[in-house]
Each structure stands twice: as structure tokens, then as C-alpha cells.
Design an enzyme around this catalytic site. Structure first.
Site, PDB file in Angstrom:
ATOM      1  CB  CYS A   6     -75.079  27.766  81.431  1.00 49.13           C
ATOM      2  SG  CYS A   6     -75.875  27.276  80.080  1.00 49.13           S
ATOM      3  CG  HIS A  45     -76.101  25.964  76.281  1.00 46.27           C
ATOM      4  ND1 HIS A  45     -75.347  27.271  76.787  1.00 46.27           N
ATOM      5  CD2 HIS A  45     -75.628  25.882  75.142  1.00 46.27           C
ATOM      6  CE1 HIS A  45     -74.426  27.481  75.937  1.00 46.27           C
ATOM      7  NE2 HIS A  45     -74.443  26.442  74.923  1.00 46.27           N
ATOM      8  CG  ASN A  86     -76.106  40.736  68.290  1.00 44.45           C
ATOM      9  OD1 ASN A  86     -76.359  41.519  67.309  1.00 44.45           O
ATOM     10  ND2 ASN A  86     -75.774  41.283  69.423  1.00 44.45           N
ATOM     11  CG  HIS A  99     -78.129  36.562  74.197  1.00 40.74           C
ATOM     12  ND1 HIS A  99     -77.235  35.668  73.693  1.00 40.74           N
ATOM     13  CD2 HIS A  99     -77.424  37.763  73.845  1.00 40.74           C
ATOM     14  CE1 HIS A  99     -76.065  36.305  73.384  1.00 40.74           C
ATOM     15  NE2 HIS A  99     -76.455  37.572  73.367  1.00 40.74           N
TER      16      HIS A  99
HETATM   17  P1  5GP Z   1     -73.930  39.440  72.420  1.00 42.57           P
HETATM   18  O1  5GP Z   1     -72.950  40.125  72.095  1.00 42.57           O
HETATM   19  O2  5GP Z   1     -73.482  37.923  72.623  1.00 42.57           O
HETATM   20  O3  5GP Z   1     -75.048  39.629  71.684  1.00 42.57           O
HETATM   21  O4  5GP Z   1     -74.459  39.760  74.037  1.00 42.57           O
HETATM   22  C1  5GP Z   1     -73.809  39.286  75.114  1.00 42.57           C
HETATM   23  C2  5GP Z   1     -73.989  40.370  75.966  1.00 42.57           C
HETATM   24  O5  5GP Z   1     -73.914  39.615  77.293  1.00 42.57           O
HETATM   25  C3  5GP Z   1     -73.121  41.452  76.140  1.00 42.57           C
HETATM   26  O6  5GP Z   1     -74.132  42.703  75.697  1.00 42.57           O
HETATM   27  C4  5GP Z   1     -72.627  41.621  77.341  1.00 42.57           C
HETATM   28  O7  5GP Z   1     -72.534  42.790  78.085  1.00 42.57           O
HETATM   29  C5  5GP Z   1     -73.608  40.560  78.273  1.00 42.57           C
HETATM   30  N1  5GP Z   1     -72.690  40.084  79.127  1.00 42.57           N
HETATM   31  C6  5GP Z   1     -71.510  39.274  79.151  1.00 42.57           C
HETATM   32  N2  5GP Z   1     -71.096  38.542  80.193  1.00 42.57           N
HETATM   33  C7  5GP Z   1     -72.387  39.017  81.220  1.00 42.57           C
HETATM   34  C8  5GP Z   1     -72.218  38.917  82.596  1.00 42.57           C
HETATM   35  O8  5GP Z   1     -71.517  38.256  83.376  1.00 42.57           O
HETATM   36  N3  5GP Z   1     -73.222  39.549  83.094  1.00 42.57           N
HETATM   37  C9  5GP Z   1     -74.205  40.173  82.619  1.00 42.57           C
HETATM   38  N4  5GP Z   1     -75.273  40.777  83.149  1.00 42.57           N
HETATM   39  N5  5GP Z   1     -74.271  40.347  81.227  1.00 42.57           N
HETATM   40  C10 5GP Z   1     -72.892  39.793  80.524  1.00 42.57           C
HETATM   41 ZN    ZN Z   2     -75.388  28.509  78.021  1.00 40.75          ZN
END
Ligand code: 5GP
Ligand code: ZN
Length: 112
Positions: A6, A45, A86, A99
Site C-alpha cells: 500500500c 488492499h 503465495n 500479489h
Molecule cells: P511474498 O513472499 O509475500 O510472496 O512476496 C513478497 C515480495 O515482496 C518478496 O519477494 C519481497 O522481496 C518483495 N518486497 C518486500 N518489500 C519490498 C519493497 O519495499 N519493495 C519491493 N520492490 N519489493 C519488496
Molecule cells: Zn496493502
């Protein structure tokens, strides 16, 4: 709301943007797990992960996949990429805002 995605959508956290429209935001992952790794998210969200998708709210998912199709063609990776979403900590979900990861480049290996 204390949600990193967000904050990215609001511009409070900088990101490397690939695409944006009224409903969707796409940006490169900060910790790439493949040579090309970007995320496509609904700006809202409302949905935490794929377990929240139903007949009433799934239109955004179709739109997200049309954006993915457009972006992979623009990036020239349309013949070799993977989409991952995920749900929950056992699956490695760290950001609880729906996402879709798009991964490409090199050998992604077999999965599932
Ligand atoms: P999840 O593990 O929840 O499926 O994926 C979250 C993803 O968000 C991870 O691959 C992580 O690297 C990415 N991520 C987390 N914080 C940030 C951020 O501040 N900027 C960007 N560009 N990616 C982020
Ligand atoms: Zn959010």
C-alpha cells in the site's frame, strides 16, 4: 495501514515501476529470485491472498493476468516465465496484500 505494498502504491516507498493503471501496479521485486522478477498487485488492499478470490471479486485477477501478458511481451520473456502467488506463511507469504510474482530468465527449474 501498515502494508509495504500500500505504501508503494501511495508512493511513500519508492519502487521501480513497470506499469500502472487505475486498478493495478507492477514493479520490480527488491530481492529478485530470478534474472527478471517483478510483482503485479491490485492497488486495493481488499484481498490478502488467492484464498480471498471469489466470483464477486475475481475480475481484478483477470485484469492482472492481462497486464502480465502485456508486460512479458514488452520484456520479451513471453516464451519462458512463471507466475507465482503465495498464500500464508507456510508458502512463504511475507506481504499480506494479494500479489503475483513474475519470474523469468535463466533456468527456472521444474516446480510442482
Ligand atoms: P511474498 O513472499 O509475500 O510472496 O512476496 C513478497 C515480495 O515482496 C518478496 O519477494 C519481497 O522481496 C518483495 N518486497 C518486500 N518489500 C519490498 C519493497 O519495499 N519493495 C519491493 N520492490 N519489493 C519488496
Ligand atoms: Zn496493502
Amino acid at each position: 495501514m501498515d502494508c509495504v505494498f500500500c505504501k508503494i502504491v501511495a508512493g511513500e516507498i519508492p519502487s521501480k515501476k513497470l506499469y500502472e493503471d487505475e486498478q493495478v501496479y507492477a514493479f520490480y521485486d527488491i530481492a529478485p529470485a530470478a534474472p527478471v522478477h517483478f510483482l503485479v498487485i491490485p492497488k486495493s488492499h481488499e484481498l490478502t491472498c488467492a484464498a480471498d478470490i471469489n466470483e464477486q471479486n475475481s475480475e481484478i485477477v483477470a485484469h492482472i493476468f492481462s497486464v502480465i501478458s502485456r508486460l512479458v511481451r514488452e520484456l520479451g520473456i513471453e516464451n519462458g516465465f512463471r507466475v507465482v502467488t503465495n498464500c500464508g506463511e507456510p508458502a512463504g507469504q511475507t506481504v499480506h496484500h494479494l500479489h503475483f510474482h513474475v519470474l523469468a530468465g535463466g533456468d527456472l527449474g521444474a516446480m510442482a
